[in-house]
Scaffold this active site. Structure first.
Site, mmCIF file in Angstrom:
data_model
loop_
_atom_site.group_PDB
_atom_site.id
_atom_site.type_symbol
_atom_site.label_atom_id
_atom_site.label_comp_id
_atom_site.label_asym_id
_atom_site.label_seq_id
_atom_site.Cartn_x
_atom_site.Cartn_y
_atom_site.Cartn_z
ATOM 1 N N GLU A 217 39.514 36.492 43.881
ATOM 2 C CA GLU A 217 40.046 36.447 42.363
ATOM 3 C C GLU A 217 41.272 37.061 42.752
ATOM 4 O O GLU A 217 41.063 38.405 43.237
ATOM 5 C CB GLU A 217 39.019 36.858 41.143
ATOM 6 C CG GLU A 217 39.704 37.044 39.979
ATOM 7 C CD GLU A 217 39.231 38.331 39.683
ATOM 8 O OE1 GLU A 217 39.701 38.316 37.821
ATOM 9 O OE2 GLU A 217 39.042 39.298 40.138
ATOM 10 N N ASP B 211 35.434 39.179 43.986
ATOM 11 C CA ASP B 211 36.059 40.049 42.546
ATOM 12 C C ASP B 211 37.035 41.098 42.906
ATOM 13 O O ASP B 211 36.908 41.745 43.526
ATOM 14 C CB ASP B 211 35.074 40.673 41.344
ATOM 15 C CG ASP B 211 35.123 40.821 39.926
ATOM 16 O OD1 ASP B 211 35.477 40.062 39.331
ATOM 17 O OD2 ASP B 211 35.683 42.391 40.184
HETATM 18 C C1 NOJ Z 1 36.586 40.604 37.197
HETATM 19 C C2 NOJ Z 1 35.992 39.806 36.918
HETATM 20 O O1 NOJ Z 1 36.556 38.517 36.592
HETATM 21 C C3 NOJ Z 1 35.606 40.709 35.416
HETATM 22 O O2 NOJ Z 1 35.343 39.791 34.091
HETATM 23 C C4 NOJ Z 1 35.367 41.856 35.279
HETATM 24 O O3 NOJ Z 1 35.254 42.610 34.269
HETATM 25 C C5 NOJ Z 1 36.437 42.584 36.263
HETATM 26 N N1 NOJ Z 1 36.781 42.024 37.955
HETATM 27 C C6 NOJ Z 1 35.655 43.888 36.316
HETATM 28 O O4 NOJ Z 1 35.125 43.556 37.785
#
Ligand code: NOJ
Length: 552
Positions: free
Chosen positions: A268, A205
Site C-alpha cells: 500500500e 499496510d
Molecule cells: C492504511 C489502511 O488501509 C487504513 O485502513 C488504516 O487506517 C491505515 N493504513 C493505518 O493502518
C-alpha cells in the site's frame, strides 16, 4: 513439443478480491462478520472467478482502527474466530484452487501490544527503542511539526517517561522504529509464521510511512491546502514518508517471501507514479505489486486517465507487473464517485487493462456509500475530523447478499447500518438479472480469464479525447480486443484515425449492443463501454476523414 509461451504466476494472470472481514458475512449473530462467514461464501467467490482473497486484518486488536492496530501479530481476533477457523479457511481456499493474502501492518502496532507496553514502561526498557521516542523541544512542544493522518499532531506526550512518541496514525497506533534491526527481525519472523502456515502473501499496510528522516526535519507547508481537506494535508510529508532507506527494508521482506514458493507482496503506497514504481525495486527485488491507486485518485476525466495509463505503462520496467484498483476500504466507493452507469464503465476499465486487478468487496454488485448518521459513526478518521466528510464507514457497510433481514449479512444487529436499497441491490437479485453490475463483472472476468489477450496481452493505446478512451489488448498469435469506453453520460463517436478494424462487440455495459458487428467507427451512448473482439485490424498512418452526419 516445447512451448516458448511465457508462464504466468497466479498473481500475474489472476484477479484479487478484497474482503473486509467485519462486513462480509456474520455466522454467529454478533453483527460482525467472521472467518466462518468467509468460508460460507467461498462458493460465491469461486463462481465469480477471482483467484485470491485479500483479508483486511484479522488479528487480535483493540479495534481503535478496526484491526489496523494490532496487539498480537500471530493470533486471530476472537470475534472473527479462532486459529482453527483460520486454518480451515486456508485449507478450503486452497482446495478451491484459490489463494489467501493477509494484511501485514509493520509500520505501527497497537499501543496495547506487549512490545509497546514494555517500551513505554521506562526509558531504559530493552524495547524502548522499538518505537520512536523523542524529547520535547525546550518549550515543551513536540519534536517537530509532523501531523497524524487521522488529525492533530503525530506526537503524543507520555507523562510517565517524559518523552513524546510518534504515531503516523492514531495515538493508539505507535510507529515501530524500523531503524532498529530487532524490529525488522521481529516482523520478518511474523511473516515467516504465516508463510509457514501456507498463506500466499501479504498486502503491506502503509509501506511508504515505515522509515522516517534521520534528522527529524519539519515537513514543509502544502501551498495547495484547502479547508475541506484532512488536516494532515496541511503539510507535505517530505520527511515523514518515502525515505530512501525504505527500499533496503522492502528488499529484506522480499527475500523472506522468496524463500517460499510463489508468495506475493502487495504494497500500500500512495505516491506519484515515478516514486511508486521505485518500489518494484531494481530487477523486481522489492514488492511484486506496489498498489496503483491512480484510478482512485484522479478525477474521472478521460484525458487525464488516458494520459495516466500511458505514463504508467511507460515507466514500468519490462518485468514489472502492472496492477489496478478502483476501490478499497479507505476510499469512497466507485458507484458513489462516478455514478452507477459509469461504475460499469470503470469495471470494464479495471478488468481490461494490462495487469492485476483488485476488486473491493461489494463493488461487483454496485454497492454505494451509505450515509451514516453522526451518532453512528465508527471510523476514527471521521470521528477525529468531524464536519469534513472523511469517515470511511460509508464504504465499509455490510455486504448485501439477498433480500432477507439485513441482506443476509447477520441475524443480529449489524455493526454498521446497511444500504436501505439492499432488497434491490444484492447478490441474489443481481445473479438473476442480465443487466446487473454483477452480471457484467461475471462476464468480464470470464472473458478475461479465457482470453490470453485480455489476461496478459500487450496494451496499445488507440485513441482518447474529452469523452473517450480506447485501447487494444493483444497477446502474440491471439485475436485482439478493442476496448472503447465513454467516460461521460453523453453520446459520442469513436472515429480513430490511426487504425481500421472490423469486429464484434462481445461485452457491452448496455447489453443490447452485444453481438453487433462494428467497422472502423462506432457510435456510443452515454455510459457505454464495450469490448470488441477484433476479426481484423491494422494501423494506418492516416485514415480518410470519417463521414460524420451533416447537420441541415
Ligand atoms: C492504511 C489502511 O488501509 C487504513 O485502513 C488504516 O487506517 C491505515 N493504513 C493505518 O493502518
Amino acid at each position: 513439443m516445447q512451448s516458448n509461451q511465457k508462464q504466468y504466476l497466479w498473481w500475474q494472470d489472476g484477479i484479487i478480491y478484497q474482503v473486509y472481514p467485519r462486513s462480509y458475512q456474520d455466522t454467529n449473530g454478533d453483527g460482525v462478520g467472521d472467518l466462518r462467514g468467509v468460508i460460507q461464501r467461498l462458493d460465491y467467490l469461486k463462481w465469480l472467478g477471482i483467484k485470491a482473497i485479500w483479508l483486511s486484518p484479522i488479528y487480535p486488536s483493540p479495534m481503535a482502527d478496526f484491526g489496523y492496530d494490532i496487539s498480537d501479530y500471530r493470533g486471530i481476533w476472537p470475534a472473527f474466530g479462532s486459529m482453527a477457523d483460520f486454518d480451515e479457511l486456508l485449507q478450503a481456499v486452497h482446495a478451491a484452487g484459490m489463494k489467501i493474502i493477509l494484511d501485514l501492518v509493520p509500520n505501527h502496532s497497537s499501543d496495547e501490544h506487549p512490545w509497546f507496553l514494555e517500551s513505554r514502561s521506562s526509558r531504559d526498557n530493552p524495547k524502548r527503542d522499538w518505537y520512536i521516542w523523542k524529547d520535547a523541544k525546550a518549550d515543551g512542544s513536540p519534536p517537530n511539526n509532523w501531523l497524524s493522518v487521522f488529525g492533530g499532531s503525530a506526537w503524543d506526550w507520555d507523562e510517565k517517561t517524559g518523552q513524546y512518541y510518534y504515531h503516523a496514525f492514531l495515538v493508539k497506533q505507535p510507529d515501530l522504529n524500523w531503524r532498529n534491526p530487532e524490529v525488522e527481525k521481529a516482523i520478518l519472523d511474523v511473516m515467516r509464521f504465516w508463510l509457514d502456515k501456507g498463506v500466499d502473501g501479504f498486502r503491506v499496510d502503509a509501506m511508504w510511512h515505515m522509515v522516517k528522516d534521520l534528522q527529524w526535519r519539519d515537513n514543509p507547508r502544502n501551498p495547495d491546502y484547502k479547508d475541506w481537506m484532512g488536516t494532515y494535508e496541511q503539510l507535505l510529508p517530505v520527511y515523514s514518508t518515502d525515505q530512501p532507506e525504505m527500499h533496503g527494508i522492502v528488499a529484506q521482506m522480499r527475500k523472506v517471501l522468496d524463500q517460499y514458493d510463489q508468495r506475493l507482496m502487495i504494497a500500500e503506497i500512495y505516491l506519484p507514479v515515478h516514486r511508486l514504481v521505485a518500489y518494484y525495486g531494481v530487477q523486481e527485488k522489492e514488492a511484486h505489486l506496489p498498489f496503483n491507486f491512480m484510478l482512485i485518485s484522479l478525477p474521472w476525466d478521460s484525458r487525464q486517465i488516458a494520459a495516466a495509463i500511458d505514463e504508467y505503462e511507460g515507466v514500468l520496467a519490462q518485468d514489472d507487473q502492472p496492477n489496478w484498483v478502483i476501490g478499497n476500504h479507505d476510499q469512497p466507493r466507485i458507484t458513489s464517485r462516478v455514478g452507477a452507469g459509469q461504475a460499469k464503465v470503470a469495471a470494464m476499465l479495471l478488468l481490461t487493462l494490462r495487469g492485476t486487478p483488485t476488486i473491493y468487496y461489494g463493488d461487483e454488485i454496485g454497492m454505494r456509500d451509505v450515509p451514516i448518521p453522526p451518532h453512528e459513526v465508527r471510523d476514527p478518521q471521521g470521528l477525529n475530523m468531524p464536519g469534513k466528510n472523511l469517515s470511511r464507514d460509508p464504504e465499509r457497510t455490510p455486504m448485501q447478499w439477498d433480500d432477507s433481514i439485513n441482506a443476509g449479512f447477520t441475524q443480529g444487529e449489524p455493526w454498521l447500518r446497511l444500504d436501505r436499497a439492499f432488497r434491490r441491490h444484492n447478490v441474489k437479485a443481481e445473479k438473476s438479472s442480465d443487466i446487473s453490475s454483477l452480471h457484467l463483472y461475471k462476464k468480464l472476468i470470464e472473458l478475461r480469464q479465457q482470453e490470453p489477450s485480455l489476461m496478459t496481452g500487450a496494451y496499445r493505446p488507440v485513441y482518447s479525447d474529452h469523452q473517450l478512451i480506447a485501447y487494444i489488448r493483444q497477446a502474440e498469435g491471439q485475436p485482439g480486443f478493442l476496448v472503447v469506453l465513454n467516460l461521460t453520460h453523453r453520446p459520442c463517436y469513436f472515429t480513430p484515425t490511426t487504425i481500421r478494424f472490423t469486429g464484434v462487440i462481445v461485452i457491452d455495459t448496455l447489453p443490447e449492443q452485444e453481438e453487433v458487428s462494428v467497422k472502423d467507427t462506432i457510435n456510443l451512448f452515454g455510459d457505454e463501454g464495450m469490448v470488441v473482439k477484433l476479426d481484423d485490424w491494422q494501423s494506418v498512418s492516416s485514415n480518410p476523414p470519417h463521414e460524420l452526419p451533416v447537420l441541415p
